[in-house]
Write a protein that holds these residues in place. Sequence first.
Motif, PDB file in Angstrom:
ATOM      1  N   CYS A  49       0.817  -1.210   0.000  1.00 39.72           N
ATOM      2  CA  CYS A  49       0.000   0.000   0.000  1.00 39.72           C
ATOM      3  C   CYS A  49       0.853   1.264   0.000  1.00 39.72           C
ATOM      4  O   CYS A  49       0.323   2.371   0.078  1.00 39.72           O
ATOM      5  CB  CYS A  49      -0.956  -0.011   1.182  1.00 39.72           C
ATOM      6  SG  CYS A  49      -0.120  -0.005   2.772  1.00 39.72           S
ATOM      7  N   LEU A  50       2.171   1.140  -0.089  1.00 37.41           N
ATOM      8  CA  LEU A  50       3.056   2.298  -0.052  1.00 37.41           C
ATOM      9  C   LEU A  50       2.733   3.331  -1.132  1.00 37.41           C
ATOM     10  O   LEU A  50       2.690   4.532  -0.836  1.00 37.41           O
ATOM     11  CB  LEU A  50       4.513   1.845  -0.150  1.00 37.41           C
ATOM     12  CG  LEU A  50       5.570   2.912   0.065  1.00 37.41           C
ATOM     13  CD1 LEU A  50       5.430   3.533   1.447  1.00 37.41           C
ATOM     14  CD2 LEU A  50       6.944   2.321  -0.103  1.00 37.41           C
ATOM     15  N   PRO A  51       2.479   2.965  -2.384  1.00 36.59           N
ATOM     16  CA  PRO A  51       2.133   3.977  -3.391  1.00 36.59           C
ATOM     17  C   PRO A  51       0.859   4.743  -3.047  1.00 36.59           C
ATOM     18  O   PRO A  51       0.788   5.960  -3.247  1.00 36.59           O
ATOM     19  CB  PRO A  51       1.948   3.175  -4.675  1.00 36.59           C
ATOM     20  CG  PRO A  51       2.744   1.940  -4.473  1.00 36.59           C
ATOM     21  CD  PRO A  51       2.651   1.646  -3.004  1.00 36.59           C
ATOM     22  N   MET A  52      -0.135   4.062  -2.490  1.00 37.39           N
ATOM     23  CA  MET A  52      -1.386   4.740  -2.125  1.00 37.39           C
ATOM     24  C   MET A  52      -1.149   5.736  -0.992  1.00 37.39           C
ATOM     25  O   MET A  52      -1.722   6.830  -0.983  1.00 37.39           O
ATOM     26  CB  MET A  52      -2.457   3.722  -1.724  1.00 37.39           C
ATOM     27  CG  MET A  52      -2.914   2.844  -2.869  1.00 37.39           C
ATOM     28  SD  MET A  52      -3.581   3.780  -4.260  1.00 37.39           S
ATOM     29  CE  MET A  52      -5.082   4.374  -3.551  1.00 37.39           C
ATOM     30  N   ILE A  53      -0.325   5.380  -0.029  1.00 41.48           N
ATOM     31  CA  ILE A  53      -0.010   6.299   1.071  1.00 41.48           C
ATOM     32  C   ILE A  53       0.729   7.519   0.524  1.00 41.48           C
ATOM     33  O   ILE A  53       0.459   8.650   0.929  1.00 41.48           O
ATOM     34  CB  ILE A  53       0.823   5.576   2.150  1.00 41.48           C
ATOM     35  CG1 ILE A  53      -0.037   4.516   2.835  1.00 41.48           C
ATOM     36  CG2 ILE A  53       1.385   6.558   3.163  1.00 41.48           C
ATOM     37  CD1 ILE A  53       0.725   3.609   3.775  1.00 41.48           C
ATOM     38  N   GLY A  54       1.651   7.306  -0.405  1.00 42.79           N
ATOM     39  CA  GLY A  54       2.386   8.415  -1.016  1.00 42.79           C
ATOM     40  C   GLY A  54       1.470   9.353  -1.779  1.00 42.79           C
ATOM     41  O   GLY A  54       1.597  10.579  -1.675  1.00 42.79           O
ATOM     42  N   ILE A  55       0.539   8.810  -2.531  1.00 35.57           N
ATOM     43  CA  ILE A  55      -0.411   9.639  -3.281  1.00 35.57           C
ATOM     44  C   ILE A  55      -1.294  10.432  -2.328  1.00 35.57           C
ATOM     45  O   ILE A  55      -1.529  11.627  -2.538  1.00 35.57           O
ATOM     46  CB  ILE A  55      -1.253   8.758  -4.228  1.00 35.57           C
ATOM     47  CG1 ILE A  55      -0.370   8.213  -5.354  1.00 35.57           C
ATOM     48  CG2 ILE A  55      -2.436   9.543  -4.806  1.00 35.57           C
ATOM     49  CD1 ILE A  55      -1.031   7.148  -6.202  1.00 35.57           C
ATOM     50  N   LEU A  75       0.727  13.297  -0.903  1.00 34.25           N
ATOM     51  CA  LEU A  75       0.898  14.380  -1.874  1.00 34.25           C
ATOM     52  C   LEU A  75      -0.379  15.183  -2.057  1.00 34.25           C
ATOM     53  O   LEU A  75      -0.333  16.415  -2.165  1.00 34.25           O
ATOM     54  CB  LEU A  75       1.355  13.807  -3.218  1.00 34.25           C
ATOM     55  CG  LEU A  75       2.798  13.316  -3.272  1.00 34.25           C
ATOM     56  CD1 LEU A  75       3.087  12.652  -4.609  1.00 34.25           C
ATOM     57  CD2 LEU A  75       3.760  14.462  -3.032  1.00 34.25           C
ATOM     58  N   LEU A  76      -1.526  14.511  -2.096  1.00 31.38           N
ATOM     59  CA  LEU A  76      -2.798  15.241  -2.213  1.00 31.38           C
ATOM     60  C   LEU A  76      -3.039  16.137  -1.002  1.00 31.38           C
ATOM     61  O   LEU A  76      -3.472  17.294  -1.150  1.00 31.38           O
ATOM     62  CB  LEU A  76      -3.959  14.255  -2.385  1.00 31.38           C
ATOM     63  CG  LEU A  76      -4.052  13.568  -3.745  1.00 31.38           C
ATOM     64  CD1 LEU A  76      -5.150  12.516  -3.736  1.00 31.38           C
ATOM     65  CD2 LEU A  76      -4.303  14.594  -4.841  1.00 31.38           C
ATOM     66  N   LEU A  77      -2.766  15.639   0.184  1.00 31.12           N
ATOM     67  CA  LEU A  77      -2.913  16.464   1.388  1.00 31.12           C
ATOM     68  C   LEU A  77      -1.954  17.647   1.363  1.00 31.12           C
ATOM     69  O   LEU A  77      -2.311  18.759   1.771  1.00 31.12           O
ATOM     70  CB  LEU A  77      -2.681  15.629   2.639  1.00 31.12           C
ATOM     71  CG  LEU A  77      -3.775  14.633   2.981  1.00 31.12           C
ATOM     72  CD1 LEU A  77      -3.334  13.748   4.148  1.00 31.12           C
ATOM     73  CD2 LEU A  77      -5.071  15.350   3.324  1.00 31.12           C
TER      74      LEU A  77
END
Length: 74
Positions: free
Chosen positions: A55-61, A64-66
Motif C-alpha cells: 500500500c506504499l504507493p497509495m499512502i504516497g499519493i 501528496l494530495l494532502l
Amino acid sequence: MAYRYRCGECGFSTSWSTESEAEDRVVAHYADRHPDLVPGGSVEINRKNPNSLGCLPMIGIAFLLLLIIASCQE
C-alpha cells in the motif's frame, strides 16, 4: 509465485525466490549445517507479487494530495 523454505532443524529460512532456487538453497544449507540429515522442514508459498510495494504507493499519493490541498489554502 514465490517460495521460501524453512529448515526443520534450526531457524534458517531461504529468501523468497523460485521454487527450484529456494530448494537448492535449503539443500545446500542442510549439506553445510546438518550433513547427516535428510533435508526437511517446510515450504511457504507467496501467491502475491513478492516484489510489490503493497500500500506504499497509495499512502504516497494520499500524502501528496494532502500537501497540495494544504498549500492551496490561504
